[in-house]
Motif scaffolding. Structure first.
Motif, PDB file in Angstrom:
ATOM      1  N   SER A  26      -0.429  -5.885 -38.598  1.00  0.00           N
ATOM      2  CA  SER A  26      -1.133  -7.079 -38.154  1.00  0.00           C
ATOM      3  C   SER A  26      -2.475  -7.160 -38.859  1.00  0.00           C
ATOM      4  O   SER A  26      -3.497  -6.788 -38.314  1.00  0.00           O
ATOM      5  CB  SER A  26      -1.324  -7.049 -36.636  1.00  0.00           C
ATOM      6  OG  SER A  26      -2.008  -8.199 -36.224  1.00  0.00           O
ATOM      7  N   ALA A  84      -4.856  -9.828 -41.362  1.00  0.00           N
ATOM      8  CA  ALA A  84      -4.965 -11.189 -41.865  1.00  0.00           C
ATOM      9  C   ALA A  84      -5.384 -11.219 -43.325  1.00  0.00           C
ATOM     10  O   ALA A  84      -5.880 -12.205 -43.806  1.00  0.00           O
ATOM     11  CB  ALA A  84      -5.941 -11.981 -41.012  1.00  0.00           C
ATOM     12  N   ARG A 120      -2.168 -16.004 -46.786  1.00  0.00           N
ATOM     13  CA  ARG A 120      -1.783 -17.383 -46.508  1.00  0.00           C
ATOM     14  C   ARG A 120      -0.288 -17.586 -46.620  1.00  0.00           C
ATOM     15  O   ARG A 120       0.238 -18.618 -46.248  1.00  0.00           O
ATOM     16  CB  ARG A 120      -2.532 -18.360 -47.400  1.00  0.00           C
ATOM     17  CG  ARG A 120      -2.271 -18.176 -48.872  1.00  0.00           C
ATOM     18  CD  ARG A 120      -3.115 -19.108 -49.689  1.00  0.00           C
ATOM     19  NE  ARG A 120      -2.597 -19.199 -51.039  1.00  0.00           N
ATOM     20  CZ  ARG A 120      -2.840 -20.188 -51.858  1.00  0.00           C
ATOM     21  NH1 ARG A 120      -3.582 -21.182 -51.472  1.00  0.00           N
ATOM     22  NH2 ARG A 120      -2.337 -20.195 -53.060  1.00  0.00           N
ATOM     23  N   ALA A 155       0.850 -20.450 -43.890  1.00  0.00           N
ATOM     24  CA  ALA A 155       0.000 -21.060 -42.876  1.00  0.00           C
ATOM     25  C   ALA A 155      -1.427 -20.966 -43.375  1.00  0.00           C
ATOM     26  O   ALA A 155      -1.915 -19.863 -43.635  1.00  0.00           O
ATOM     27  CB  ALA A 155       0.151 -20.356 -41.532  1.00  0.00           C
ATOM     28  N   ARG A 196      -3.994 -22.164 -41.656  1.00  0.00           N
ATOM     29  CA  ARG A 196      -4.797 -21.918 -40.457  1.00  0.00           C
ATOM     30  C   ARG A 196      -3.945 -21.133 -39.472  1.00  0.00           C
ATOM     31  O   ARG A 196      -2.734 -21.240 -39.466  1.00  0.00           O
ATOM     32  CB  ARG A 196      -5.233 -23.236 -39.802  1.00  0.00           C
ATOM     33  CG  ARG A 196      -6.186 -24.049 -40.655  1.00  0.00           C
ATOM     34  CD  ARG A 196      -6.541 -25.373 -40.004  1.00  0.00           C
ATOM     35  NE  ARG A 196      -5.317 -26.194 -39.909  1.00  0.00           N
ATOM     36  CZ  ARG A 196      -4.954 -26.894 -38.844  1.00  0.00           C
ATOM     37  NH1 ARG A 196      -5.694 -26.920 -37.772  1.00  0.00           N
ATOM     38  NH2 ARG A 196      -3.842 -27.588 -38.844  1.00  0.00           N
ATOM     39  N   ASN A 197      -4.588 -20.351 -38.641  1.00  0.00           N
ATOM     40  CA  ASN A 197      -3.900 -19.604 -37.571  1.00  0.00           C
ATOM     41  C   ASN A 197      -2.731 -18.784 -38.106  1.00  0.00           C
ATOM     42  O   ASN A 197      -1.638 -18.784 -37.544  1.00  0.00           O
ATOM     43  CB  ASN A 197      -3.426 -20.570 -36.480  1.00  0.00           C
ATOM     44  CG  ASN A 197      -4.566 -21.377 -35.913  1.00  0.00           C
ATOM     45  OD1 ASN A 197      -5.642 -20.842 -35.637  1.00  0.00           O
ATOM     46  ND2 ASN A 197      -4.366 -22.667 -35.749  1.00  0.00           N
ATOM     47  N   GLU A 253      -1.987 -15.457 -38.328  1.00  0.00           N
ATOM     48  CA  GLU A 253      -1.373 -14.435 -37.475  1.00  0.00           C
ATOM     49  C   GLU A 253      -0.676 -15.056 -36.260  1.00  0.00           C
ATOM     50  O   GLU A 253       0.334 -14.548 -35.798  1.00  0.00           O
ATOM     51  CB  GLU A 253      -2.400 -13.382 -37.046  1.00  0.00           C
ATOM     52  CG  GLU A 253      -2.865 -12.484 -38.197  1.00  0.00           C
ATOM     53  CD  GLU A 253      -1.751 -11.690 -38.867  1.00  0.00           C
ATOM     54  OE1 GLU A 253      -0.812 -11.243 -38.170  1.00  0.00           O
ATOM     55  OE2 GLU A 253      -1.810 -11.507 -40.095  1.00  0.00           O
ATOM     56  N   ALA A 254      -1.191 -16.173 -35.773  1.00  0.00           N
ATOM     57  CA  ALA A 254      -0.530 -16.872 -34.664  1.00  0.00           C
ATOM     58  C   ALA A 254       0.843 -17.386 -35.104  1.00  0.00           C
ATOM     59  O   ALA A 254       1.798 -17.350 -34.328  1.00  0.00           O
ATOM     60  CB  ALA A 254      -1.399 -18.022 -34.161  1.00  0.00           C
ATOM     61  N   ARG A 255       0.957 -17.836 -36.345  1.00  0.00           N
ATOM     62  CA  ARG A 255       2.243 -18.309 -36.867  1.00  0.00           C
ATOM     63  C   ARG A 255       3.242 -17.149 -36.891  1.00  0.00           C
ATOM     64  O   ARG A 255       4.390 -17.289 -36.476  1.00  0.00           O
ATOM     65  CB  ARG A 255       2.061 -18.878 -38.273  1.00  0.00           C
ATOM     66  CG  ARG A 255       3.354 -19.268 -38.990  1.00  0.00           C
ATOM     67  CD  ARG A 255       3.986 -20.546 -38.439  1.00  0.00           C
ATOM     68  NE  ARG A 255       3.085 -21.648 -38.470  1.00  0.00           N
ATOM     69  CZ  ARG A 255       2.921 -22.490 -39.487  1.00  0.00           C
ATOM     70  NH1 ARG A 255       3.635 -22.343 -40.577  1.00  0.00           N
ATOM     71  NH2 ARG A 255       2.051 -23.482 -39.413  1.00  0.00           N
ATOM     72  N   ARG A 290       3.126 -14.381 -35.065  1.00  0.00           N
ATOM     73  CA  ARG A 290       3.455 -14.029 -33.669  1.00  0.00           C
ATOM     74  C   ARG A 290       4.473 -15.014 -33.096  1.00  0.00           C
ATOM     75  O   ARG A 290       5.368 -14.622 -32.351  1.00  0.00           O
ATOM     76  CB  ARG A 290       2.195 -14.000 -32.800  1.00  0.00           C
ATOM     77  CG  ARG A 290       1.361 -12.756 -32.982  1.00  0.00           C
ATOM     78  CD  ARG A 290       0.281 -12.620 -31.921  1.00  0.00           C
ATOM     79  NE  ARG A 290      -0.611 -13.775 -31.831  1.00  0.00           N
ATOM     80  CZ  ARG A 290      -1.694 -13.952 -32.591  1.00  0.00           C
ATOM     81  NH1 ARG A 290      -2.024 -13.064 -33.499  1.00  0.00           N
ATOM     82  NH2 ARG A 290      -2.450 -15.017 -32.418  1.00  0.00           N
ATOM     83  N   ARG A 291       4.353 -16.278 -33.452  1.00  0.00           N
ATOM     84  CA  ARG A 291       5.311 -17.279 -32.975  1.00  0.00           C
ATOM     85  C   ARG A 291       6.707 -16.947 -33.477  1.00  0.00           C
ATOM     86  O   ARG A 291       7.678 -17.018 -32.740  1.00  0.00           O
ATOM     87  CB  ARG A 291       4.885 -18.662 -33.457  1.00  0.00           C
ATOM     88  CG  ARG A 291       5.810 -19.764 -32.970  1.00  0.00           C
ATOM     89  CD  ARG A 291       5.445 -21.103 -33.599  1.00  0.00           C
ATOM     90  NE  ARG A 291       6.237 -22.160 -33.006  1.00  0.00           N
ATOM     91  CZ  ARG A 291       7.515 -22.384 -33.294  1.00  0.00           C
ATOM     92  NH1 ARG A 291       8.143 -21.614 -34.144  1.00  0.00           N
ATOM     93  NH2 ARG A 291       8.175 -23.367 -32.710  1.00  0.00           N
TER      94      ARG A 291
END
Length: 132
Positions: free
Chosen positions: A10, A12, A21, A56, A58-59, A61-63, A65-66
């Motif tokens: 994890s 970025a 990216r 991605a 933007r966001n 790591e959130a992408r 995780r999704r």
């Protein structure tokens, strides 16, 4: 249901040291599975390894995780494959460069033309490849 693998760091940042990216999901399909991939249609995925390249800005790591989450609304082509029984993410790779160059240098065959490449202007053909 998609399940995470053991090699999913994890961070970025990409291996190049700049901000990540682009990501690649190394996906294992345990047994042949037929999947309806949104408006793209219904396809048979043979058992084996697949590599999906996405990005991605933007966001980031959130992408990721999704993608790793089993509970999500079906939005992208990859969501449908990851929700299929016997399909799991084995590894996540991160890159600091654009998704098309990363995808183009990934060896493998195209199992579904257009998969994950709706907004691709580089002529990749697909951002999902069968790699093993």
């Amino acid at each position: 249901m998609a399940k995470s693998g053991s090699t999913i760091p994890s961070a970025a940042t990409g291996p190049e040291g700049g901000p990540a990216r682009t990501y690649q999901l190394l996906i294992e399909v345990a047994a042949p599975v037929r999947v309806a991939v949104g408006r793209l249609g219904e396809f048979e995925f043979a058992a084996g390894l697949y590599c999906y390249t996405g990005s991605a800005l933007r966001n980031f790591e959130a992408r990721i995780r999704r993608h790793l989450s089993p509970a999500k609304k079906m939005h992208w082509h990859i969501d449908y494959l990851l929700a299929a029984p016997g399909v799991r993410i084995r590894e996540v790779r991160r890159f600091g460069e654009g998704e098309c160059p990363v995808n183009r240098r990934t060896a493998g065959g195209i199992p579904v033309p257009g998969f994950g490449a709706s907004d691709c202007s580089a002529g990749c053909g697909s951002h999902l490849k069968r790699v093993g």
